[in-house]
Design a protein around this motif. Structure first.
Motif, mmCIF file in Angstrom:
data_model
loop_
_atom_site.group_PDB
_atom_site.id
_atom_site.type_symbol
_atom_site.label_atom_id
_atom_site.label_comp_id
_atom_site.label_asym_id
_atom_site.label_seq_id
_atom_site.Cartn_x
_atom_site.Cartn_y
_atom_site.Cartn_z
ATOM 1 N N ILE A 65 0.837 -1.206 0.000
ATOM 2 C CA ILE A 65 0.000 0.000 0.000
ATOM 3 C C ILE A 65 0.866 1.247 0.000
ATOM 4 N N ILE A 67 0.506 5.476 0.021
ATOM 5 C CA ILE A 67 -0.316 6.671 0.149
ATOM 6 C C ILE A 67 0.626 7.869 0.176
ATOM 7 N N GLN A 132 -9.465 -4.340 -4.700
ATOM 8 C CA GLN A 132 -8.664 -3.195 -4.276
ATOM 9 C C GLN A 132 -9.476 -1.913 -4.355
ATOM 10 N N ILE A 136 -10.429 0.407 -1.094
ATOM 11 C CA ILE A 136 -10.091 1.829 -1.004
ATOM 12 C C ILE A 136 -11.340 2.648 -0.673
ATOM 13 N N TYR A 140 -11.913 4.865 2.619
ATOM 14 C CA TYR A 140 -12.174 6.302 2.486
ATOM 15 C C TYR A 140 -13.462 6.690 3.213
ATOM 16 N N VAL A 256 -4.350 6.482 -2.979
ATOM 17 C CA VAL A 256 -3.887 5.141 -2.612
ATOM 18 C C VAL A 256 -3.504 4.367 -3.868
ATOM 19 N N VAL A 258 -2.180 0.409 -4.865
ATOM 20 C CA VAL A 258 -1.991 -0.948 -4.356
ATOM 21 C C VAL A 258 -1.158 -1.738 -5.351
ATOM 22 N N SER A 273 -8.526 -3.070 3.149
ATOM 23 C CA SER A 273 -9.289 -1.939 3.697
ATOM 24 C C SER A 273 -8.784 -1.564 5.091
ATOM 25 N N GLU A 275 -5.718 -2.033 6.335
ATOM 26 C CA GLU A 275 -4.392 -1.409 6.227
ATOM 27 C C GLU A 275 -4.502 0.018 5.693
ATOM 28 N N ILE A 276 -5.327 0.226 4.687
ATOM 29 C CA ILE A 276 -5.495 1.576 4.128
ATOM 30 C C ILE A 276 -6.058 2.511 5.192
ATOM 31 N N GLN A 279 -3.533 3.650 7.682
ATOM 32 C CA GLN A 279 -2.604 4.680 7.206
ATOM 33 C C GLN A 279 -3.275 6.043 7.057
#
Length: 396
Positions: A65, A67, A132, A136, A140, A256, A258, A273, A275-276, A279
């Motif tokens: 990932i 960002i 993915q 995301i 979000y 983001v 991936v 989701s 992990e995103i 961050q």
């Protein structure tokens, strides 16, 4: 002179016998070698119409990932889990038959009707990119990041035999435009083709790798199971297609990306989701734990069931995971009739077989996973060293 001739004949006969004995000896030695070569080829090189499923890997999601702005250090980790899938030969078939952590599945049950190995692999790649995108969006929404969706093209996933696109298009081709109209979404392309009658021609521009091609194809009436709705025939090229998308945040610093390598399928969605989200927010929701799991996810954060969860539990256990998120079992409700799909139940059974200290946590949504993590104390503050300490995993 006569005696000399007889002696020569006698010597020739003796030499001939020796040569024949030598040839017989060579044949006697070669026969087993040839049989061995044939058996070796049968065992190792003759493919069988089965896939072998086995435990794959548990891989840290963080390096996958990116960002632009975000991503504080994590004291723990989120790990996606995979199933190892390989073609089978006779040796693999026999081994899988006797193994308790391998499974044989006929390819015809795994593939869609008429789907080739290449098309199956491309479909798995597409499922991964879709997961993915959903991951995301779910992250979000949970983190309060405004975003928009941009359709970037139409990808070919399967081509039906004896249809207009057969031997012209192939899985992985990107359709850029039809008759000069940009192909932005699969639904738009399908609607355009079905607005025409079978026999009409269309001009297709598509990209294969770095090469762009243009072909003129004559539309055909699609097979009944592919092209009818309410008894009405539909025209088309004879392809299964999907829409490629990009998720764009209003704040470009939160973009983001991936990069999951050659991992395919949709089941890493939940772990992506989490992990995103981790961050994008200030706190570290891992709290020092090694967190594995699996599950499809939609853009609203709902977690769907997957296949092969017993293999993924083994992979997570081998990697030393503390926690494993498993999708809740999918059971029929009132008035519904379908075979239950067990995920959390099978995961728990496999964990008990392994005698692992890894905690199996059933989840139905991304929120369920987040609430569970929120309820945990930091790993260093849990009873003993950790709530799921190393001694509990001994003997596994």
């Amino acid at each position: 002179m006569a005696d000399h001739t007889q002696g020569g004949a006698s010597g020739w006969n003796r030499n001939d016998k020796l040569r024949r004995r030598g040839n017989s000896a060579v044949r006697w030695y070669l026969a087993p070698v040839l049989v061995g070569v044939i058996v070796f080829c049968l065992l190792y090189f003759i493919p069988l119409p089965y896939y072998i499923y086995k435990p794959g890997s548990a891989e840290n999601v963080r390096p996958m990932i990116e960002i632009k702005q975000g991503g504080q250090p994590e004291s723990g980790s989120f790990m996606l889990t995979t199933v190892g899938v390989s073609d089978s030969n006779l040796i693999g078939y026999l081994y899988a038959k006797w193994s308790d952590i391998h499974e044989l599945r006929p390819k015809e049950e795994v593939h869609r009707k008429g789907e080739t190995d290449r098309e199956y692999n491309k479909r798995q790649e597409y499922n991964m990119t879709t997961s993915q995108s959903n991951a995301i969006q779910a992250a979000y929404k949970k983190a309060g990041v405004p975003y928009r969706i941009e359709n970037t093209g139409v990808i070919v996933l399967q081509v039906l035999q004896n249809m207009p696109a057969y031997k012209i298009l192939q899985a992985g081709d990107l359709i850029e435009d039809v008759d000069g109209h940009k192909a932005a979404a699969a639904s738009e392309l399908t609607a355009y083709l079905q607005s025409k009658a079978p026999g009409e021609e269309v001009r297709i521009t598509f990209r294969r790798g770095t090469e762009t091609r243009t072909e003129t194809l004559k539309l055909a009436e699609l097979p009944a199971d592919e092209g009818t709705q309410d008894g009405k025939p539909r025209s088309g090229l004879g392809v299964t297609i999907g829409t490629q998308q990009e998720v764009k945040p209003e704040d470009e610093a939160k973009q983001v990306t991936v990069k999951a390598g050659n991992i395919g399928g949709p089941s890493a969605g939940l772990m992506f989701s989490l992990e995103i989200y981790n961050q994008l927010v200030e706190e570290d929701i891992t709290k020092g734990y090694q967190i594995a799991g699996t599950g499809e996810i939609d853009s609203d954060g709902n977690v769907g069931v997957i296949g092969g969860i017993q293999f993924k539990v083994v992979a997570a256990h081998r990697q030393g995971a503390d926690i494993f998120f498993a999708p809740e079992d999918l059971l029929p409700g009132p008035g519904e009739a379908f075979k239950p799909i067990l995920n959390a139940t099978i995961a728990q059974e496999q964990a008990e077989k392994l005698k692992t200290g890894m905690k199996i946590v059933p989840v139905k949504t991304m929120d369920d996973a987040l609430e569970y993590l929120k309820s945990l104390p930091p790993k260093a503050e849990a009873s003993g060293k950790t709530a799921y300490s190393e001694p509990m995993r001994k003997g596994a």
